[in-house]
Write an enzyme that holds these catalytic residues in place. Structure first.
Site, PDB file in Angstrom:
ATOM      1  N   GLU A 319     -15.796  -5.111 -22.898  1.00 41.07           N
ATOM      2  CA  GLU A 319     -15.065  -5.030 -24.163  1.00 41.07           C
ATOM      3  C   GLU A 319     -14.291  -6.315 -24.357  1.00 41.07           C
ATOM      4  O   GLU A 319     -13.605  -6.793 -23.444  1.00 41.07           O
ATOM      5  CB  GLU A 319     -14.063  -3.872 -24.182  1.00 41.07           C
ATOM      6  CG  GLU A 319     -14.687  -2.521 -24.364  1.00 41.07           C
ATOM      7  CD  GLU A 319     -13.631  -1.427 -24.529  1.00 41.07           C
ATOM      8  OE1 GLU A 319     -12.575  -1.687 -25.133  1.00 41.07           O
ATOM      9  OE2 GLU A 319     -13.884  -0.325 -24.023  1.00 41.07           O
ATOM     10  N   TRP A 357     -16.485  -5.562 -28.675  1.00 41.60           N
ATOM     11  CA  TRP A 357     -15.897  -4.304 -29.150  1.00 41.60           C
ATOM     12  C   TRP A 357     -15.418  -4.541 -30.556  1.00 41.60           C
ATOM     13  O   TRP A 357     -14.510  -5.337 -30.743  1.00 41.60           O
ATOM     14  CB  TRP A 357     -14.717  -3.852 -28.274  1.00 41.60           C
ATOM     15  CG  TRP A 357     -14.139  -2.569 -28.806  1.00 41.60           C
ATOM     16  CD1 TRP A 357     -13.222  -2.431 -29.816  1.00 41.60           C
ATOM     17  CD2 TRP A 357     -14.492  -1.236 -28.408  1.00 41.60           C
ATOM     18  NE1 TRP A 357     -12.971  -1.111 -30.069  1.00 41.60           N
ATOM     19  CE2 TRP A 357     -13.742  -0.358 -29.216  1.00 41.60           C
ATOM     20  CE3 TRP A 357     -15.376  -0.708 -27.452  1.00 41.60           C
ATOM     21  CZ2 TRP A 357     -13.846   1.043 -29.095  1.00 41.60           C
ATOM     22  CZ3 TRP A 357     -15.459   0.676 -27.332  1.00 41.60           C
ATOM     23  CH2 TRP A 357     -14.698   1.525 -28.142  1.00 41.60           C
ATOM     24  N   GLU A 364      -9.130   4.095 -34.079  1.00 43.12           N
ATOM     25  CA  GLU A 364      -8.421   3.333 -33.055  1.00 43.12           C
ATOM     26  C   GLU A 364      -7.259   4.148 -32.458  1.00 43.12           C
ATOM     27  O   GLU A 364      -6.101   3.777 -32.543  1.00 43.12           O
ATOM     28  CB  GLU A 364      -7.976   1.986 -33.649  1.00 43.12           C
ATOM     29  CG  GLU A 364      -7.250   1.029 -32.731  1.00 43.12           C
ATOM     30  CD  GLU A 364      -7.890   0.765 -31.361  1.00 43.12           C
ATOM     31  OE1 GLU A 364      -9.114   0.836 -31.249  1.00 43.12           O
ATOM     32  OE2 GLU A 364      -7.141   0.516 -30.414  1.00 43.12           O
TER      33      GLU A 364
HETATM   34  C1  BGC Z   1     -10.521   0.867 -25.383  1.00 41.28           C
HETATM   35  C2  BGC Z   1     -11.119   1.155 -26.743  1.00 41.28           C
HETATM   36  C3  BGC Z   1     -10.187   0.652 -27.825  1.00 41.28           C
HETATM   37  C4  BGC Z   1     -10.018  -0.835 -27.658  1.00 41.28           C
HETATM   38  C5  BGC Z   1      -9.122  -1.498 -28.697  1.00 41.28           C
HETATM   39  C6  BGC Z   1      -9.954  -0.504 -25.265  1.00 41.28           C
HETATM   40  O1  BGC Z   1      -8.859  -0.527 -24.426  1.00 41.28           O
HETATM   41  O2  BGC Z   1     -11.438   1.150 -24.369  1.00 41.28           O
HETATM   42  O3  BGC Z   1     -11.348   2.519 -26.849  1.00 41.28           O
HETATM   43  O4  BGC Z   1     -10.618   0.968 -29.099  1.00 41.28           O
HETATM   44  O5  BGC Z   1      -9.417  -1.072 -26.412  1.00 41.28           O
HETATM   45  O6  BGC Z   1      -7.834  -1.014 -28.578  1.00 41.28           O
END
Ligand code: BGC
Length: 405
Positions: A319, A357, A364
């Site tokens: 991510e 991501w 969110e």
């Molecule tokens: C999480 C996601 C979240 C993203 C943005 C990550 O820590 O796994 O689910 O949407 O951050 O906050």
């Protein structure tokens, strides 16, 4: 980073390019501890008090990906990605303890088969913070019985879906659940209870270890939110010590405990924390920030990767993304992070993939619907998906296995 020159940085052969999503944030129609909390009177009252609309904080149909998964997979392909990270929802699959829904398992089989038809590898997340209501009623992860139940669930899913999964993420960012759930109370179960936080931490460690010991066929890992903690002033002993302490508790402790129970590390990078000795102990320069006010600090990913390199495991950036409704910064955000990831690779860190991501604008969590992380916009009424300009740039990066800086 210097911008007055052009350079093409190539990534290693077989480098994986992907996008990430999670089940709760995209599927819609999930009944779990989160959905219950969102609709609780207390939560709604709190939101109204801030002059906000509670509707903007309820996940409800999410992006309707439960029904639109084929379209979503096509979008992943349009990005020239070779891999898709998605989740399965425990509450959907096991609505009652040890009562599994054949229908829902079959649904996920279909999703995975469609991914395979498109020649996509799949990273499957088993747990991304949300729990079935019956788990919540047992006291959540603070209760060690939950570990055994989770194991039964993981075993069942691996038997039913394992032939279609390329990588397993057992837990997503366990430290976020511990901290947000049991220390600052921002996520369910919304508590301040260090003792339960400790038990939850311990039980999540056990869950990772035990699922690993099942000996699944594909590589098993975790995603960890790793922040770059840095003392504001290197010469200040207190700031240096605080930064090290935070690094230890937030980044290192969990990984240290499970390092023999992962085949790879999935890292999520969003935060740089510039530590000062006085409250609130964090003072970032914030020269550029995302729509959520998070500092944009690509260099941090380099230090994070260098740190993770010490574990001697393959690393996937699972991510990295930005809330940016106007798409003002997203393309540069991706390129700049890739620049620093590439630098770490050149210095010998075994980074094997990058996942943006997120594929879509999605729910969110406590921040609701406002933040827009997607390469694709999603119309909240019609669910229509529309590529942002940065999607084109990311697709070029994925296709060419390189980035122009
Ligand atoms: C999480 C996601 C979240 C993203 C943005 C990550 O820590 O796994 O689910 O949407 O951050 O906050």
């Amino acid at each position: 980073m210097a911008k007055n020159y052009k350079e093409t940085l190539r990534f290693p052969d077989n480098f994986l390019w992907g996008v990430s999503t999670s089940a709760y944030q995209t599927e819609g129609g999930i009944v779990c501890d989160w959905s219950g909390w969102e609709k609780s009177l207390e939560r709604i009252k709190g939101i109204k008090k801030q002059g906000l609309d509670p509707e903007d904080f309820i996940c409800d149909k999410a992006c309707d990906s439960y029904h639109r998964y084929k379209e979503d997979l096509d979008l992943v392909k349009d990005l020239n990605c070779g891999v898709y990270r998605m989740g399965v929802e425990w509450a959907r699959i096991e609505p009652q303890p040890e009562v599994f829904s054949e229908k829902e398992i079959e649904h996920y089989r279909q999703v995975l088969k469609e991914a395979k038809k498109r020649n996509l590898k799949v990273v499957l997340t088993l747990w991304h913070w949300t729990n079935p209501v019956w788990v919540q009623e047992m006291g959540g992860w603070a209760n060690k019985k939950v570990v055994e139940y989770f194991l039964v669930y993981a075993k069942r899913i691996s038997q039913e879906l394992g032939d279609l999964v390329d990588f397993w993420v057992v837990l997503n960012e366990p430290m976020v659940h511990v901290f947000n759930g049991y220390i600052i109370g921002k996520f369910p179960p919304n508590k301040f209870c260090p003792f339960q936080a400790y038990k939850t931490f311990r039980n999540l460690v056990q869950a990772q270890r035990k699922v690993y010991d099942l000996g699944l066929k594909s590589p098993v890992g975790i995603t960890a939110l790793i922040n770059y903690f840095e003392p504001a002033r290197e010469w200040c002993f207190l700031e240096r010590s605080l930064a090290s302490l935070m690094h230890y508790f937030w980044n290192h402790k969990f990984l240290k405990k499970i390092k023999n129970h992962i085949d790879f590390i999935g890292v999520d990078y969003y935060f740089h924390d510039r530590i000062v000795w006085y409250p609130p102990f964090r003072k970032n320069l914030n020269e550029k920030v995302t729509d959520m006010g998070w500092e944009i600090y690509p260099e941090g990913i380099y230090y994070v990767l260098k740190y993770l390199g010490k574990f001697k495991k393959p690393i996937y950036i699972m991510e990295n993304g930005i809330a940016d409704a106007q798409d003002k910064y997203r393309a540069d955000f991706i390129k700049d992070h890739l620049y620093y990831a590439h630098k770490a690779i050149e210095e010998g860190v075994d980074v094997r993939g990058y996942f943006y991501w997120s594929l879509l604008d999605n729910f969110e969590w406590a921040a609701g619907w406002d933040p827009k992380f997607g390469l694709y916009k999603v119309n909240r009424k019609t669910f229509q998906r529309k590529a942002r300009p940065s999607a084109k740039i990311y697709s070029k990066i994925c296709q060419s296995n390189s980035v122009e800086i």
